[in-house]
Design a protein around this motif. Sequence first.
Motif: not given
Length: 307
Positions: A142-160
């Motif tokens: 259902a999302t095959k036509d969408s594109y998400t850029p690479y996330p900012n790796v610094l967001n790893a600090f705000d994830e468990s």
Amino acid sequence: MPKPSPITCLALASLVSGMATSAPCPITGKFGAECPFAAGKDLNGEVASFPNPQMLPGHPGKGSEPDEGQKTIHGCTCQSACGASLDFGNADCDYCWTDDKCGSYSWTRFKYYDYCAYPEDVKYNDQSYLEKQSYLWDNIVATKDSYTPYPNVLNAFDESMKTSFDYATNDVMPKERVKVIHGVGAICKVDMQVSGDSPYTGIFQPGTAAGMVRMGSALEVTETSGMVPGIGVKFFRDGVPSANWVELVSLAPLPDNNYNFFASDFSNHIAPPADTVTKVRCIALALGLACTIRDPLTRRADVTNNI
């Protein structure tokens, strides 16, 4: 060079002290320390000197709606999506804002909160392996036509990191969870054909097991970055959680600036990083012991079905 102000020194001291003394995460699954709040102690893993939570993407303070029916470890009802942040227990585990004064009160946020519980989705897991594969595949295409850029790796600090393991019995991660590493990938349906003389059980018994494979680079691919290929494997099973594992070549880019994803063999057991750059990257991303990948396959052989 001017000296830092007393206020700056105090803020830095509070930051360092808070990060060193914050309470351990109570969400442990089968691993980690016991819940420190079992006796009704306050949840005190917060430090007042960190940035305002509303400025942290994906944080509960963003105000996004929770998953339907999302509860906490003390049975509170979440009024925000679950998430972690560096200033709440060093992003050790997910929490949410709660309704009806349930949980503990945050004197720096002026809200009630509690740590999120992620029980097994029994209704989903009770389905057949084909029903689960079909459900996920329909949502993927259902999302095959969408594109998400690479996330900012610094967001790893705000994830468990613990959420990935405590949520391992479910095939869909919590709302607002961002896949920071290997953030962009390609997903395929696969059939694993196992030799008729295989002596093993579970998905490794003789026959064909149906599943999915997700392939992607750990970091954004550019003309100079090289590629850090990784594979996530998921095989669906009747009435029980899926059999999942990950495979890598190493934690560093392929040698000789190679961009061939399949240039080297993948493994679920890889060595610790050898080069300084990768070691520093692992520390910076708070990966800790995850920088030495050991993903045993024993539990993938404990249920004999899906053949």
